[in-house]
Design a protein around this motif. Sequence first.
Motif, PDB file in Angstrom:
ATOM      1  N   TRP A 363       0.812  -1.208   0.000  1.00 13.96           N
ATOM      2  CA  TRP A 363       0.000   0.000   0.000  1.00 13.96           C
ATOM      3  C   TRP A 363       0.847   1.261   0.000  1.00 13.96           C
ATOM      4  O   TRP A 363       1.955   1.299   0.542  1.00 13.96           O
ATOM      5  CB  TRP A 363      -0.920   0.018   1.215  1.00 13.96           C
ATOM      6  CG  TRP A 363      -1.869  -1.136   1.285  1.00 13.96           C
ATOM      7  CD1 TRP A 363      -2.111  -2.069   0.309  1.00 13.96           C
ATOM      8  CD2 TRP A 363      -2.700  -1.488   2.391  1.00 13.96           C
ATOM      9  NE1 TRP A 363      -3.047  -2.974   0.734  1.00 13.96           N
ATOM     10  CE2 TRP A 363      -3.426  -2.651   2.006  1.00 13.96           C
ATOM     11  CE3 TRP A 363      -2.915  -0.949   3.653  1.00 13.96           C
ATOM     12  CZ2 TRP A 363      -4.345  -3.259   2.857  1.00 13.96           C
ATOM     13  CZ3 TRP A 363      -3.822  -1.546   4.500  1.00 13.96           C
ATOM     14  CH2 TRP A 363      -4.530  -2.695   4.100  1.00 13.96           C
ATOM     15  N   THR A 364       0.284   2.328  -0.585  1.00 13.41           N
ATOM     16  CA  THR A 364       0.852   3.669  -0.530  1.00 13.41           C
ATOM     17  C   THR A 364      -0.273   4.628  -0.141  1.00 13.41           C
ATOM     18  O   THR A 364      -1.439   4.225  -0.019  1.00 13.41           O
ATOM     19  CB  THR A 364       1.443   4.104  -1.883  1.00 13.41           C
ATOM     20  OG1 THR A 364       0.364   4.300  -2.824  1.00 13.41           O
ATOM     21  CG2 THR A 364       2.425   3.060  -2.424  1.00 13.41           C
ATOM     22  N   LYS A 365       0.056   5.906   0.008  1.00 10.93           N
ATOM     23  CA  LYS A 365      -0.992   6.877   0.340  1.00 10.93           C
ATOM     24  C   LYS A 365      -1.999   7.029  -0.797  1.00 10.93           C
ATOM     25  O   LYS A 365      -3.145   7.434  -0.567  1.00 10.93           O
ATOM     26  CB  LYS A 365      -0.362   8.229   0.662  1.00 10.93           C
ATOM     27  CG  LYS A 365       0.391   8.861  -0.495  1.00 10.93           C
ATOM     28  CD  LYS A 365       1.015  10.181  -0.095  1.00 10.93           C
ATOM     29  CE  LYS A 365       1.791  10.795  -1.260  1.00 10.93           C
ATOM     30  NZ  LYS A 365       2.426  12.074  -0.883  1.00 10.93           N
ATOM     31  N   ASP A 366      -1.601   6.701  -2.036  1.00 13.80           N
ATOM     32  CA  ASP A 366      -2.495   6.843  -3.188  1.00 13.80           C
ATOM     33  C   ASP A 366      -3.235   5.562  -3.534  1.00 13.80           C
ATOM     34  O   ASP A 366      -4.240   5.599  -4.252  1.00 13.80           O
ATOM     35  CB  ASP A 366      -1.701   7.290  -4.420  1.00 13.80           C
ATOM     36  CG  ASP A 366      -1.145   8.691  -4.276  1.00 13.80           C
ATOM     37  OD1 ASP A 366      -1.675   9.441  -3.432  1.00 13.80           O
ATOM     38  OD2 ASP A 366      -0.197   9.045  -4.990  1.00 13.80           O
ATOM     39  N   ASN A 367      -2.752   4.450  -3.095  1.00 15.52           N
ATOM     40  CA  ASN A 367      -3.394   3.153  -3.317  1.00 15.52           C
ATOM     41  C   ASN A 367      -3.319   2.372  -2.006  1.00 15.52           C
ATOM     42  O   ASN A 367      -2.315   1.720  -1.712  1.00 15.52           O
ATOM     43  CB  ASN A 367      -2.710   2.398  -4.450  1.00 15.52           C
ATOM     44  CG  ASN A 367      -2.968   3.018  -5.802  1.00 15.52           C
ATOM     45  OD1 ASN A 367      -3.997   2.794  -6.429  1.00 15.52           O
ATOM     46  ND2 ASN A 367      -2.015   3.840  -6.262  1.00 15.52           N
ATOM     47  N   TYR A 368      -4.399   2.466  -1.250  1.00 11.25           N
ATOM     48  CA  TYR A 368      -4.394   1.984   0.137  1.00 11.25           C
ATOM     49  C   TYR A 368      -5.618   1.104   0.381  1.00 11.25           C
ATOM     50  O   TYR A 368      -6.738   1.439   0.004  1.00 11.25           O
ATOM     51  CB  TYR A 368      -4.418   3.184   1.081  1.00 11.25           C
ATOM     52  CG  TYR A 368      -4.287   2.838   2.547  1.00 11.25           C
ATOM     53  CD1 TYR A 368      -3.051   2.868   3.176  1.00 11.25           C
ATOM     54  CD2 TYR A 368      -5.405   2.492   3.293  1.00 11.25           C
ATOM     55  CE1 TYR A 368      -2.944   2.547   4.524  1.00 11.25           C
ATOM     56  CE2 TYR A 368      -5.295   2.161   4.633  1.00 11.25           C
ATOM     57  CZ  TYR A 368      -4.058   2.191   5.237  1.00 11.25           C
ATOM     58  OH  TYR A 368      -3.936   1.874   6.564  1.00 11.25           O
ATOM     59  N   GLY A 369      -5.392  -0.026   1.044  1.00 15.52           N
ATOM     60  CA  GLY A 369      -6.501  -0.887   1.426  1.00 15.52           C
ATOM     61  C   GLY A 369      -6.804  -1.929   0.364  1.00 15.52           C
ATOM     62  O   GLY A 369      -5.998  -2.177  -0.527  1.00 15.52           O
ATOM     63  N   PRO A 370      -7.998  -2.561   0.481  1.00 17.05           N
ATOM     64  CA  PRO A 370      -9.113  -2.238   1.373  1.00 17.05           C
ATOM     65  C   PRO A 370      -8.854  -2.625   2.830  1.00 17.05           C
ATOM     66  O   PRO A 370      -8.160  -3.596   3.107  1.00 17.05           O
ATOM     67  CB  PRO A 370     -10.275  -3.046   0.797  1.00 17.05           C
ATOM     68  CG  PRO A 370      -9.617  -4.199   0.100  1.00 17.05           C
ATOM     69  CD  PRO A 370      -8.329  -3.685  -0.432  1.00 17.05           C
ATOM     70  N   LEU A 371      -9.456  -1.845   3.731  1.00 15.26           N
ATOM     71  CA  LEU A 371      -9.281  -2.051   5.165  1.00 15.26           C
ATOM     72  C   LEU A 371     -10.634  -1.882   5.850  1.00 15.26           C
ATOM     73  O   LEU A 371     -11.294  -0.849   5.698  1.00 15.26           O
ATOM     74  CB  LEU A 371      -8.273  -1.045   5.721  1.00 15.26           C
ATOM     75  CG  LEU A 371      -7.990  -1.109   7.217  1.00 15.26           C
ATOM     76  CD1 LEU A 371      -7.392  -2.465   7.599  1.00 15.26           C
ATOM     77  CD2 LEU A 371      -7.050   0.014   7.641  1.00 15.26           C
ATOM     78  N   LEU A 372     -11.052  -2.887   6.615  1.00 10.19           N
ATOM     79  CA  LEU A 372     -12.330  -2.860   7.321  1.00 10.19           C
ATOM     80  C   LEU A 372     -12.194  -2.044   8.603  1.00 10.19           C
ATOM     81  O   LEU A 372     -11.304  -2.277   9.416  1.00 10.19           O
ATOM     82  CB  LEU A 372     -12.781  -4.282   7.653  1.00 10.19           C
ATOM     83  CG  LEU A 372     -14.127  -4.430   8.360  1.00 10.19           C
ATOM     84  CD1 LEU A 372     -15.269  -3.915   7.484  1.00 10.19           C
ATOM     85  CD2 LEU A 372     -14.361  -5.889   8.749  1.00 10.19           C
TER      86      LEU A 372
END
Length: 485
Positions: A363-372
Motif C-alpha cells: 500500500w501507498t498513500k495513493d493506493n491503500y486498502g481495502p481495510l475494514l
Amino acid sequence: MKQYPIEGLSPRQQTLRKIKGGIFISLFILFALWASPWWLLLLPLLVDFYFTRWINWRYLRSHPNPLVRSLGALVEDILFVVITVSIIFTYFFQNFAIPSSSLEKTLLIGDYLFVNKLSYGPRAPMTPVAVPLAHNTILGHKSYLDHPSFSYRRLKGLGKVERNDLVVFNFPTGDTVALGMPNPDYYTLCASYGREAVWSDRAQFGEVVYRPVDRRDHYVKRCIGLPGERFEVRNKQVYIDGKPISNPTHMQYNYYLQTDGTALSQELLDDLGINDRDLQLIYDYRSFQSGANPEVESYLKHAGMTFAPVGADRGYGAIYYLPLTQEMKARLSQEPYVKAIQVEIATPESSGLVYPVDYKTPWTKDNYGPLLIPRKGMTIRLHPAALAFYHRCIRNYEGHSLETRPDGTILIDGEPRTTYTFAMDYYFMLGDNRDMSADSRYWGFVPEDHIVGKPAFLWLSLNSERPLLQGGIRWSRMMRLIHDK
C-alpha cells in the motif's frame, strides 16, 4: 444559626435576586442530571448563596483590612473566571489552533477556532486533577496527575459523527511520545529506527512518556470512513464499500508545474492562497549553464514525471512542486507560460511507512486498502494479518493483554481466542490536503473515546508568513461559522 444577608438591597432587588437564584439553581440541577449527579454536592452551597445565607460569602470583601479586601476581591474574581471557563471548556466549547496544513484550504495554519463539544456529546473528565486550562504540559512539565482516573463516558450530545465531518480528536498514537521528536509518532519512529534506539538515544529522541486519552495532543481531520465500512484508496480516489465517494470541495494534491522559465509571481501565489512553505522550486534553468541537468532528469524520471525540455537554452525551464485544488490547477493552466502540470505519483519509497507500520503491505498513500473499519459489536477472526491491522485496537485502545505463542495460539487476557468482538466504534480520518497530511493512512483508526468535538466558529486567523499589519491578519476569515462539508 447566624445569617449574613446582603445589606443595602431594596425589597425589589431582593426579589429579583431570588428569582435569578431560582433560575440558576434550576439550570444547575439540569446540568448535574446531564453531566454527573456528583455535581449535586454543590447544590447546598448555591441554595445558601442565593437564599439561606448561613455562610458569610462577603467575608473577604468586607474585611476591615483594605489589603485583605483588595486581595480577596482579586482571588474571588480569578477563581470565578477559572472555574467558569474550565466548565465551559470541559463540557461545551474549547479553543483550538490549527497546527498543520493538512486541511488547507478548508482550515489554515494560524486559524483559531472554537470546538463544539455538544455536537457529539462531551466526554466526562477522565483525568480530572490538572492545572486549570492547561492541556498536557505547563512550563515544560506535565500539567496533570495520572490518578485518580476515570473510565470513558460520553454525555448525550446533539448528534453523531457523520461522513465528511471535520472532527477534532485526541491523537491515537500519541499515547506514547518521544518528547525530543514528537513527529512522526512514536510507533513510526520505532519502525524506522528501532525501539531500543528510540528509548536509549535521549539526545535525539528525548524522554519517552505515556499520556492518557484525554491528555493526548489534539488533531483535526475530516472523517471519511465510518464504523463497519470498508475503506480503500485507488489512484487517489477514496472508495467506501467498493463505491467512489464525492471529494471535499477544497481537496488538494501535490503537483509538479513546469513553466518556460518564467517565475510564479508573488501576486499570483497570494491570489491563489499558496503559502511560501508549501512552494518548492526544484529546478530553474538559470542555475545550470547547460539548461538541462542529468540529476534533474533522473529525479523527474524517479518521480514519474515526463516533462520535455522547453528549449535548447532553457532546459526544463522552471519546475515547481506545490499543492493545488482542481480550481487552482485550472487557473494556473490558463497562464501562457505554464507548459505542463502533472500530479505527483506516490511510490512505496516516496509514500513512507503507512499503517500498519509493522506489517508489510504494497500500500501507498495513493493506493491503500481495502481495510475494514471496526464497529462496536463487530466480531473478527484472529489470524496474523488481522492482528497486524487490529492489535492496537485490542491492546492499546480497549485495554486487553494480547499474546501470540510460538505454536500460533492467540491469547487475549490469558485466554486462547480465535475471534474478537470490538467494544468501541472506530473512524478513518483524512486531511483535505491529501499529499501533505499525516492521517489515518499513516497511524490508523480513531477510537470513539478519542473524539473531542466539531470545529464550529473561527474567531481569529493569522498568517505567520506576513507582517501583522501587512497581510498577517486574515480579516476575511474571521468571526464566521465553519461550514465543514
